[in-house]
Scaffold this motif. Structure first.
Motif, PDB file in Angstrom:
ATOM      1  N   VAL A  95       6.672 -26.903 -20.657  1.00 57.25           N
ATOM      2  CA  VAL A  95       7.198 -28.147 -21.227  1.00 57.25           C
ATOM      3  C   VAL A  95       8.531 -28.523 -20.599  1.00 57.25           C
ATOM      4  O   VAL A  95       8.755 -29.676 -20.226  1.00 57.25           O
ATOM      5  CB  VAL A  95       7.354 -28.008 -22.754  1.00 57.25           C
ATOM      6  N   SER A  96       9.429 -27.567 -20.479  1.00 58.00           N
ATOM      7  CA  SER A  96      10.738 -27.879 -19.919  1.00 58.00           C
ATOM      8  C   SER A  96      11.373 -26.627 -19.353  1.00 58.00           C
ATOM      9  O   SER A  96      10.976 -25.496 -19.659  1.00 58.00           O
ATOM     10  CB  SER A  96      11.667 -28.485 -20.983  1.00 58.00           C
ATOM     11  N   ARG A  97      12.360 -26.870 -18.505  1.00 55.72           N
ATOM     12  CA  ARG A  97      13.134 -25.780 -17.917  1.00 55.72           C
ATOM     13  C   ARG A  97      14.593 -26.203 -17.912  1.00 55.72           C
ATOM     14  O   ARG A  97      14.918 -27.314 -17.475  1.00 55.72           O
ATOM     15  CB  ARG A  97      12.650 -25.477 -16.504  1.00 55.72           C
ATOM     16  N   LYS A  98      15.455 -25.342 -18.434  1.00 56.66           N
ATOM     17  CA  LYS A  98      16.889 -25.597 -18.441  1.00 56.66           C
ATOM     18  C   LYS A  98      17.588 -24.542 -17.597  1.00 56.66           C
ATOM     19  O   LYS A  98      17.321 -23.351 -17.744  1.00 56.66           O
ATOM     20  CB  LYS A  98      17.453 -25.551 -19.865  1.00 56.66           C
ATOM     21  N   GLU A  99      18.479 -25.003 -16.725  1.00 59.05           N
ATOM     22  CA  GLU A  99      19.225 -24.077 -15.885  1.00 59.05           C
ATOM     23  C   GLU A  99      20.712 -24.392 -16.011  1.00 59.05           C
ATOM     24  O   GLU A  99      21.107 -25.555 -16.003  1.00 59.05           O
ATOM     25  CB  GLU A  99      18.788 -24.189 -14.425  1.00 59.05           C
ATOM     26  N   HIS A 100      21.515 -23.347 -16.105  1.00 54.31           N
ATOM     27  CA  HIS A 100      22.967 -23.478 -16.174  1.00 54.31           C
ATOM     28  C   HIS A 100      23.547 -22.725 -14.983  1.00 54.31           C
ATOM     29  O   HIS A 100      23.401 -21.504 -14.889  1.00 54.31           O
ATOM     30  CB  HIS A 100      23.494 -22.909 -17.486  1.00 54.31           C
ATOM     31  N   ILE A 101      24.168 -23.448 -14.070  1.00 57.83           N
ATOM     32  CA  ILE A 101      24.689 -22.840 -12.848  1.00 57.83           C
ATOM     33  C   ILE A 101      26.143 -23.240 -12.655  1.00 57.83           C
ATOM     34  O   ILE A 101      26.589 -24.271 -13.175  1.00 57.83           O
ATOM     35  CB  ILE A 101      23.856 -23.231 -11.614  1.00 57.83           C
ATOM     36  N   PHE A 102      26.878 -22.412 -11.922  1.00 55.40           N
ATOM     37  CA  PHE A 102      28.304 -22.621 -11.721  1.00 55.40           C
ATOM     38  C   PHE A 102      28.595 -22.850 -10.238  1.00 55.40           C
ATOM     39  O   PHE A 102      27.908 -22.311  -9.373  1.00 55.40           O
ATOM     40  CB  PHE A 102      29.096 -21.404 -12.214  1.00 55.40           C
ATOM     41  N   GLY A 103      29.618 -23.640  -9.966  1.00 55.42           N
ATOM     42  CA  GLY A 103      30.023 -23.884  -8.591  1.00 55.42           C
ATOM     43  C   GLY A 103      31.305 -24.694  -8.555  1.00 55.42           C
ATOM     44  O   GLY A 103      31.799 -25.158  -9.581  1.00 55.42           O
ATOM     45  N   LYS A 104      31.844 -24.881  -7.345  1.00 56.92           N
ATOM     46  CA  LYS A 104      33.051 -25.688  -7.179  1.00 56.92           C
ATOM     47  C   LYS A 104      32.703 -27.121  -6.797  1.00 56.92           C
ATOM     48  O   LYS A 104      33.088 -28.066  -7.472  1.00 56.92           O
ATOM     49  CB  LYS A 104      33.961 -25.059  -6.128  1.00 56.92           C
ATOM     50  N   LYS A 105      31.989 -27.275  -5.701  1.00 55.73           N
ATOM     51  CA  LYS A 105      31.596 -28.618  -5.260  1.00 55.73           C
ATOM     52  C   LYS A 105      30.098 -28.734  -5.029  1.00 55.73           C
ATOM     53  O   LYS A 105      29.557 -29.831  -5.068  1.00 55.73           O
ATOM     54  CB  LYS A 105      32.342 -28.991  -3.974  1.00 55.73           C
ATOM     55  N   LYS A 106      29.443 -27.587  -4.791  1.00 58.34           N
ATOM     56  CA  LYS A 106      28.030 -27.616  -4.438  1.00 58.34           C
ATOM     57  C   LYS A 106      27.238 -26.717  -5.386  1.00 58.34           C
ATOM     58  O   LYS A 106      27.662 -25.603  -5.692  1.00 58.34           O
ATOM     59  CB  LYS A 106      27.834 -27.143  -2.991  1.00 58.34           C
ATOM     60  N   PHE A 107      26.085 -27.233  -5.835  1.00 60.04           N
ATOM     61  CA  PHE A 107      25.238 -26.516  -6.780  1.00 60.04           C
ATOM     62  C   PHE A 107      23.815 -26.468  -6.212  1.00 60.04           C
ATOM     63  O   PHE A 107      23.259 -27.507  -5.869  1.00 60.04           O
ATOM     64  CB  PHE A 107      25.237 -27.211  -8.142  1.00 60.04           C
ATOM     65  N   ILE A 108      23.259 -25.258  -6.118  1.00 60.28           N
ATOM     66  CA  ILE A 108      21.948 -25.091  -5.500  1.00 60.28           C
ATOM     67  C   ILE A 108      21.042 -24.309  -6.446  1.00 60.28           C
ATOM     68  O   ILE A 108      21.458 -23.312  -7.040  1.00 60.28           O
ATOM     69  CB  ILE A 108      22.057 -24.351  -4.151  1.00 60.28           C
ATOM     70  N   THR A 109      19.804 -24.767  -6.580  1.00 60.10           N
ATOM     71  CA  THR A 109      18.806 -24.039  -7.350  1.00 60.10           C
ATOM     72  C   THR A 109      17.440 -24.260  -6.718  1.00 60.10           C
ATOM     73  O   THR A 109      17.279 -25.097  -5.830  1.00 60.10           O
ATOM     74  CB  THR A 109      18.797 -24.492  -8.826  1.00 60.10           C
ATOM     75  N   ARG A 110      16.443 -23.504  -7.184  1.00 59.98           N
ATOM     76  CA  ARG A 110      15.059 -23.646  -6.725  1.00 59.98           C
ATOM     77  C   ARG A 110      14.195 -23.950  -7.933  1.00 59.98           C
ATOM     78  O   ARG A 110      14.344 -23.332  -8.986  1.00 59.98           O
ATOM     79  CB  ARG A 110      14.574 -22.371  -6.028  1.00 59.98           C
ATOM     80  N   ALA A 111      13.279 -24.895  -7.793  1.00 55.19           N
ATOM     81  CA  ALA A 111      12.453 -25.274  -8.929  1.00 55.19           C
ATOM     82  C   ALA A 111      11.120 -25.831  -8.453  1.00 55.19           C
ATOM     83  O   ALA A 111      10.998 -26.342  -7.346  1.00 55.19           O
ATOM     84  CB  ALA A 111      13.165 -26.317  -9.788  1.00 55.19           C
ATOM     85  N   LYS A 112      10.115 -25.704  -9.335  1.00 59.15           N
ATOM     86  CA  LYS A 112       8.816 -26.332  -9.121  1.00 59.15           C
ATOM     87  C   LYS A 112       8.761 -27.623  -9.931  1.00 59.15           C
ATOM     88  O   LYS A 112       9.119 -27.630 -11.104  1.00 59.15           O
ATOM     89  CB  LYS A 112       7.684 -25.407  -9.563  1.00 59.15           C
ATOM     90  N   PHE A 113       8.290 -28.702  -9.318  1.00 58.80           N
ATOM     91  CA  PHE A 113       8.095 -29.949 -10.039  1.00 58.80           C
ATOM     92  C   PHE A 113       6.686 -30.044 -10.622  1.00 58.80           C
ATOM     93  O   PHE A 113       6.408 -30.913 -11.444  1.00 58.80           O
ATOM     94  CB  PHE A 113       8.360 -31.140  -9.128  1.00 58.80           C
ATOM     95  N   HIS A 114       5.811 -29.147 -10.165  1.00 62.31           N
ATOM     96  CA  HIS A 114       4.447 -29.097 -10.675  1.00 62.31           C
ATOM     97  C   HIS A 114       4.044 -27.640 -10.741  1.00 62.31           C
ATOM     98  O   HIS A 114       4.397 -26.850  -9.858  1.00 62.31           O
ATOM     99  CB  HIS A 114       3.486 -29.882  -9.774  1.00 62.31           C
ATOM    100  N   GLU A 115       3.325 -27.269 -11.800  1.00 59.10           N
ATOM    101  CA  GLU A 115       3.020 -25.854 -12.028  1.00 59.10           C
ATOM    102  C   GLU A 115       2.280 -25.221 -10.864  1.00 59.10           C
ATOM    103  O   GLU A 115       2.471 -24.048 -10.548  1.00 59.10           O
ATOM    104  CB  GLU A 115       2.198 -25.722 -13.314  1.00 59.10           C
ATOM    105  N   LYS A 116       1.432 -26.000 -10.166  1.00 58.08           N
ATOM    106  CA  LYS A 116       0.667 -25.466  -9.040  1.00 58.08           C
ATOM    107  C   LYS A 116       1.322 -25.774  -7.693  1.00 58.08           C
ATOM    108  O   LYS A 116       0.748 -25.472  -6.652  1.00 58.08           O
ATOM    109  CB  LYS A 116      -0.749 -26.025  -9.069  1.00 58.08           C
ATOM    110  N   GLY A 117       2.496 -26.383  -7.738  1.00 64.98           N
ATOM    111  CA  GLY A 117       3.187 -26.711  -6.502  1.00 64.98           C
ATOM    112  C   GLY A 117       4.061 -25.564  -6.027  1.00 64.98           C
ATOM    113  O   GLY A 117       4.115 -24.491  -6.620  1.00 64.98           O
ATOM    114  N   ARG A 118       4.756 -25.807  -4.934  1.00 64.80           N
ATOM    115  CA  ARG A 118       5.635 -24.780  -4.376  1.00 64.80           C
ATOM    116  C   ARG A 118       7.067 -25.010  -4.853  1.00 64.80           C
ATOM    117  O   ARG A 118       7.405 -26.053  -5.401  1.00 64.80           O
ATOM    118  CB  ARG A 118       5.592 -24.826  -2.844  1.00 64.80           C
TER     119      ARG A 118
END
Length: 330
Positions: A158-181
């Motif tokens: 249903v949803s995904r929540k991520e909390h990340i820290f950084g100074k100017k740049k924030f990077i994460t990895r995520a799927k937009f579709h359950e069967k996608g990459r």
């Protein structure tokens, strides 16, 4: 954007999960929360799987929704380097009179520096002799350990929540579709040199610099927001493969509130009826949500469950939402 956002701090055995954002910001931890909908104890319920990480501890929490929508039933696992025996096991609790078992095996889990593991692990939720939720790549091991069959109904992310820290740049990895990459999402806030110097009315163009923001997916620039001091809330549509993704942002507190504050980004995918270029950006037809973005914090327009945002529902719209809380460290 000062409303509580329900971030659990990394916990010790027997401690309660904290809903105080200050507890998280003090520890500088990363938090990933995934919410699934499936059938448990003869009812459709939400399961929340939370991974958190700070300098000392990896934490895992699995919560099952209670009768009134609260996360009433929780299994917590603390992964410390010297607690090898805690890296696999099981826990049982009762949900409306039915037994629910949580099984986990993280002995060989590969985190590769991330908050949640990438491989060599499983987390399984079992009820009525069925594995109603199974995470990780060691699926055969999970079925052998639980001795249960796969559920007839597949869980829905249903949803995904991520909390990340950084100074100017924030990077994460995520799927937009359950069967996608997996896709790499990069958000960067920077100052662009301007020809004019001095203070503006809002104090954000100083000494010839003006804030702007870039959002990249897999290295491709998909959103570029200039004059960020005027466009600190907004939305655009982008295309990633055959998905159209509505991107909403609220970076007000980055610009106007001192100290450690978070910006909120929402990525809402929907299926495209026709094929499109692999990565592109278009101006969106403004849904009801965006009509008051400049005056209303984006976080206040999120439903209590965090899974649905007003104005998102429509034909072809996916149920999934990615909520990214980016905490800016000065």
């Amino acid at each position: 954007m000062q409303d509580p956002i329900g971030i659990p701090a990394c916990f010790s055995s027997g401690e309660k999960l904290s809903d105080d954002p200050a507890a998280v910001t003090r520890s500088g931890q990363s938090v990933f929360m995934s919410v699934y909908r499936t059938k448990i104890a003869d009812q459709c319920r939400l399961i929340t799987v939370t991974w958190c990480k700070n300098l000392l501890v990896h934490g895992l929490s699995v919560s099952v929704e209670g009768p009134n929508g609260e996360s009433q039933y929780t299994c917590k696992v603390e992964l410390k380097p010297w607690y090898f025996w805690r890296k696999h096991g099981s826990k049982r609790f009762m949900v409306d009179g039915k037994a629910v078992d949580i099984f986990w095996d993280l002995k060989a889990a590969k985190f590769n520096g991330e908050t949640e593991p990438n491989s060599e692990y499983y987390v399984a939720v079992v009820c009525n002799g069925e594995v109603v939720l199974l995470l990780g790549d060691l699926k055969k091991d999970a079925y052998r350990k639980t001795g249960c069959r796969p559920a007839l109904i597949d869980p829905i992310l249903v949803s995904r929540k991520e909390h990340i820290f950084g100074k100017k740049k924030f990077i994460t990895r995520a799927k937009f579709h359950e069967k996608g990459r997996f896709h790499e999402i990069s958000i960067e806030c920077k100052n662009r040199a301007t020809s004019c110097s001095g203070n503006t009315d809002n104090g954000n163009s100083l000494n010839g610099f003006e804030p702007e923001m870039e959002i990249r997916i897999d290295g491709y620039l998909v959103i570029h927001v200039k004059h960020l001091q005027w466009k600190f809330r907004g939305n655009e549509s982008i295309h990633v493969n055959k998905l159209r993704i509505e991107v909403y942002w609220d970076v007000h507190d980055w610009l106007f509130n001192p100290g450690l504050r978070h910006a909120l980004f929402i990525f809402k995918p929907s299926l495209l009826s026709t094929s499109s270029s692999s990565l592109s950006s278009t101006s969106s037809s403004s849904p009801p949500l965006s009509s008051s973005l400049t005056s209303t914090p984006l976080s206040s327009q999120i439903g209590s469950s965090g899974s649905v945002v007003e104005g998102f529902n429509g034909s072809g719209s996916s149920e999934f939402c990615l909520f990214l809380y980016a905490w800016k460290v000065e």
